[in-house]
Design a protein around this motif. Sequence first.
Motif, PDB file in Angstrom:
ATOM      1  N   GLY A 124       0.739  -1.167  -0.011  1.00 57.16           N
ATOM      2  CA  GLY A 124      -0.053   0.010   0.007  1.00 57.16           C
ATOM      3  C   GLY A 124       0.672   1.262   0.150  1.00 57.16           C
ATOM      4  O   GLY A 124       2.056   1.285   0.480  1.00 57.16           O
ATOM      5  N   THR A 125       0.382   2.356  -0.454  1.00 65.71           N
ATOM      6  CA  THR A 125       1.049   3.828  -0.352  1.00 65.71           C
ATOM      7  C   THR A 125       0.622   4.507   0.680  1.00 65.71           C
ATOM      8  O   THR A 125      -0.777   4.918   0.674  1.00 65.71           O
ATOM      9  N   ILE A 126       1.413   5.111   1.306  1.00 60.91           N
ATOM     10  CA  ILE A 126       0.855   5.967   2.377  1.00 60.91           C
ATOM     11  C   ILE A 126       0.679   7.425   1.821  1.00 60.91           C
ATOM     12  O   ILE A 126       1.232   7.972   1.107  1.00 60.91           O
ATOM     13  N   THR A 127      -0.651   7.777   1.980  1.00 63.22           N
ATOM     14  CA  THR A 127      -1.002   8.966   1.554  1.00 63.22           C
ATOM     15  C   THR A 127      -1.270  10.142   2.623  1.00 63.22           C
ATOM     16  O   THR A 127      -1.531  11.443   2.172  1.00 63.22           O
ATOM     17  N   ALA A 128      -1.375   9.800   3.843  1.00 56.83           N
ATOM     18  CA  ALA A 128      -1.214  10.840   4.931  1.00 56.83           C
ATOM     19  C   ALA A 128      -0.870  10.418   5.975  1.00 56.83           C
ATOM     20  O   ALA A 128      -0.738   9.198   6.224  1.00 56.83           O
ATOM     21  N   VAL A 129      -0.115  11.298   6.676  1.00 59.42           N
ATOM     22  CA  VAL A 129       0.301  11.042   8.083  1.00 59.42           C
ATOM     23  C   VAL A 129       0.095  12.124   8.995  1.00 59.42           C
ATOM     24  O   VAL A 129       0.342  13.051   8.634  1.00 59.42           O
ATOM     25  N   PHE A 137      -4.630   0.986  -0.272  1.00 57.02           N
ATOM     26  CA  PHE A 137      -4.199  -0.546  -0.850  1.00 57.02           C
ATOM     27  C   PHE A 137      -5.162  -0.715  -2.338  1.00 57.02           C
ATOM     28  O   PHE A 137      -5.268  -1.876  -2.392  1.00 57.02           O
ATOM     29  N   GLY A 138      -5.314   0.271  -2.982  1.00 52.64           N
ATOM     30  CA  GLY A 138      -5.962  -0.212  -4.314  1.00 52.64           C
ATOM     31  C   GLY A 138      -7.627  -0.264  -4.115  1.00 52.64           C
ATOM     32  O   GLY A 138      -8.177  -0.170  -3.296  1.00 52.64           O
ATOM     33  N   GLU A 139      -8.003  -0.287  -5.490  1.00 54.03           N
ATOM     34  CA  GLU A 139      -9.574  -0.325  -5.696  1.00 54.03           C
ATOM     35  C   GLU A 139     -10.322  -1.338  -4.863  1.00 54.03           C
ATOM     36  O   GLU A 139     -11.248  -1.530  -4.272  1.00 54.03           O
ATOM     37  N   GLU A 140      -9.734  -2.816  -4.788  1.00 52.62           N
ATOM     38  CA  GLU A 140     -10.217  -3.972  -4.070  1.00 52.62           C
ATOM     39  C   GLU A 140     -10.274  -3.758  -2.859  1.00 52.62           C
ATOM     40  O   GLU A 140     -11.253  -4.280  -2.205  1.00 52.62           O
ATOM     41  N   ILE A 141      -9.299  -3.252  -2.218  1.00 52.52           N
ATOM     42  CA  ILE A 141      -9.063  -3.209  -0.764  1.00 52.52           C
ATOM     43  C   ILE A 141      -9.551  -1.748  -0.121  1.00 52.52           C
ATOM     44  O   ILE A 141     -10.102  -1.670   0.810  1.00 52.52           O
ATOM     45  N   GLY A 142      -9.149  -0.802  -0.853  1.00 52.69           N
ATOM     46  CA  GLY A 142      -9.556   0.601  -0.477  1.00 52.69           C
ATOM     47  C   GLY A 142      -8.161   1.129   0.585  1.00 52.69           C
ATOM     48  O   GLY A 142      -7.171   0.650   0.658  1.00 52.69           O
ATOM     49  N   ILE A 143      -8.864   2.323   1.415  1.00 52.82           N
ATOM     50  CA  ILE A 143      -8.047   3.053   2.389  1.00 52.82           C
ATOM     51  C   ILE A 143      -8.294   2.331   3.678  1.00 52.82           C
ATOM     52  O   ILE A 143      -9.230   1.948   3.922  1.00 52.82           O
ATOM     53  N   LYS A 144      -7.053   2.124   4.346  1.00 54.02           N
ATOM     54  CA  LYS A 144      -6.955   1.526   5.721  1.00 54.02           C
ATOM     55  C   LYS A 144      -6.206   2.489   6.527  1.00 54.02           C
ATOM     56  O   LYS A 144      -5.140   3.063   6.099  1.00 54.02           O
ATOM     57  N   LYS A 145      -6.433   2.599   7.854  1.00 50.74           N
ATOM     58  CA  LYS A 145      -5.544   3.410   8.845  1.00 50.74           C
ATOM     59  C   LYS A 145      -4.742   2.443   9.639  1.00 50.74           C
ATOM     60  O   LYS A 145      -5.121   1.401  10.016  1.00 50.74           O
ATOM     61  N   ALA A 146      -3.661   2.879  10.133  1.00 47.34           N
ATOM     62  CA  ALA A 146      -2.735   2.448  11.030  1.00 47.34           C
ATOM     63  C   ALA A 146      -2.194   3.028  11.884  1.00 47.34           C
ATOM     64  O   ALA A 146      -1.935   4.239  11.403  1.00 47.34           O
ATOM     65  N   SER A 147      -1.718   2.602  13.020  1.00 49.16           N
ATOM     66  CA  SER A 147      -0.989   3.507  13.808  1.00 49.16           C
ATOM     67  C   SER A 147       0.399   2.753  13.993  1.00 49.16           C
ATOM     68  O   SER A 147       0.612   1.479  13.922  1.00 49.16           O
ATOM     69  N   ALA A 148       1.611   3.554  13.678  1.00 48.16           N
ATOM     70  CA  ALA A 148       2.646   2.777  13.686  1.00 48.16           C
ATOM     71  C   ALA A 148       3.731   3.799  14.407  1.00 48.16           C
ATOM     72  O   ALA A 148       3.980   4.937  14.384  1.00 48.16           O
ATOM     73  N   GLN A 149       4.465   3.001  15.316  1.00 47.78           N
ATOM     74  CA  GLN A 149       5.637   3.490  16.155  1.00 47.78           C
ATOM     75  C   GLN A 149       7.100   3.764  15.473  1.00 47.78           C
ATOM     76  O   GLN A 149       8.186   3.094  15.573  1.00 47.78           O
ATOM     77  N   ILE A 150       7.074   4.396  14.370  1.00 45.72           N
ATOM     78  CA  ILE A 150       8.150   4.425  13.387  1.00 45.72           C
ATOM     79  C   ILE A 150       8.679   6.326  13.402  1.00 45.72           C
ATOM     80  O   ILE A 150       9.542   6.601  12.612  1.00 45.72           O
ATOM     81  N   TYR A 181       2.810   7.759  14.691  1.00 43.49           N
ATOM     82  CA  TYR A 181       1.820   8.396  13.845  1.00 43.49           C
ATOM     83  C   TYR A 181       0.724   7.550  13.374  1.00 43.49           C
ATOM     84  O   TYR A 181       0.658   6.419  13.656  1.00 43.49           O
ATOM     85  N   GLN A 182      -0.260   8.217  12.887  1.00 42.26           N
ATOM     86  CA  GLN A 182      -1.585   7.723  12.337  1.00 42.26           C
ATOM     87  C   GLN A 182      -1.090   7.736  11.070  1.00 42.26           C
ATOM     88  O   GLN A 182      -1.018   8.971  10.239  1.00 42.26           O
ATOM     89  N   LEU A 183      -1.297   6.253  10.230  1.00 43.68           N
ATOM     90  CA  LEU A 183      -1.147   6.607   8.590  1.00 43.68           C
ATOM     91  C   LEU A 183      -2.412   6.168   8.149  1.00 43.68           C
ATOM     92  O   LEU A 183      -3.136   5.430   8.317  1.00 43.68           O
ATOM     93  N   ILE A 184      -2.428   6.787   6.737  1.00 45.60           N
ATOM     94  CA  ILE A 184      -3.667   6.540   6.036  1.00 45.60           C
ATOM     95  C   ILE A 184      -2.937   5.903   4.703  1.00 45.60           C
ATOM     96  O   ILE A 184      -2.187   6.481   4.115  1.00 45.60           O
ATOM     97  N   ILE A 185      -3.410   4.682   4.662  1.00 45.72           N
ATOM     98  CA  ILE A 185      -2.755   3.936   3.567  1.00 45.72           C
ATOM     99  C   ILE A 185      -3.901   3.455   2.329  1.00 45.72           C
ATOM    100  O   ILE A 185      -4.646   2.917   2.800  1.00 45.72           O
TER     101      ILE A 185
END
Length: 109
Positions: A15-20, A37-50, A31-35
């Motif tokens: 997936g491509t990170i589109t917002a942080v 994953f393309g048309e089939e899966i769509g947008i997902k959010k994640a928390s990452a300690q990076i 960070y809260q990441l907005i990722i």
Amino acid sequence: MINWNDFEKVEMRVGTITAVIDFPKAIKPAYQLIIDFGEEIGIKKASAQITKRYSNEDLIGKQIIAVINFPKKQIGKFYSECLVLGTVNGEEVVLLTSDLKVKNGLRVG
């Protein structure tokens, strides 16, 4: 040891990170990441300690690898919908990425 059937259940996708977004309410810096994953899966959010290795600007547009079929995990008022993968050395995390740009949503396996 796990068997092949167990491994096939883990759905790792590109997936491509589109917002942080800074996540000051997290217990450890994250960070809260907005990722995307393309048309089939769509947008997902994640928390990452990076935050030790990456700035907000470093992450925008970066393709990453994440597990997308775990249940949502609540972190405060935020729901993480996937697990971004990386190598861990103490508190420093290096993201797993694709060395070439590929289509969002492709399965890793």
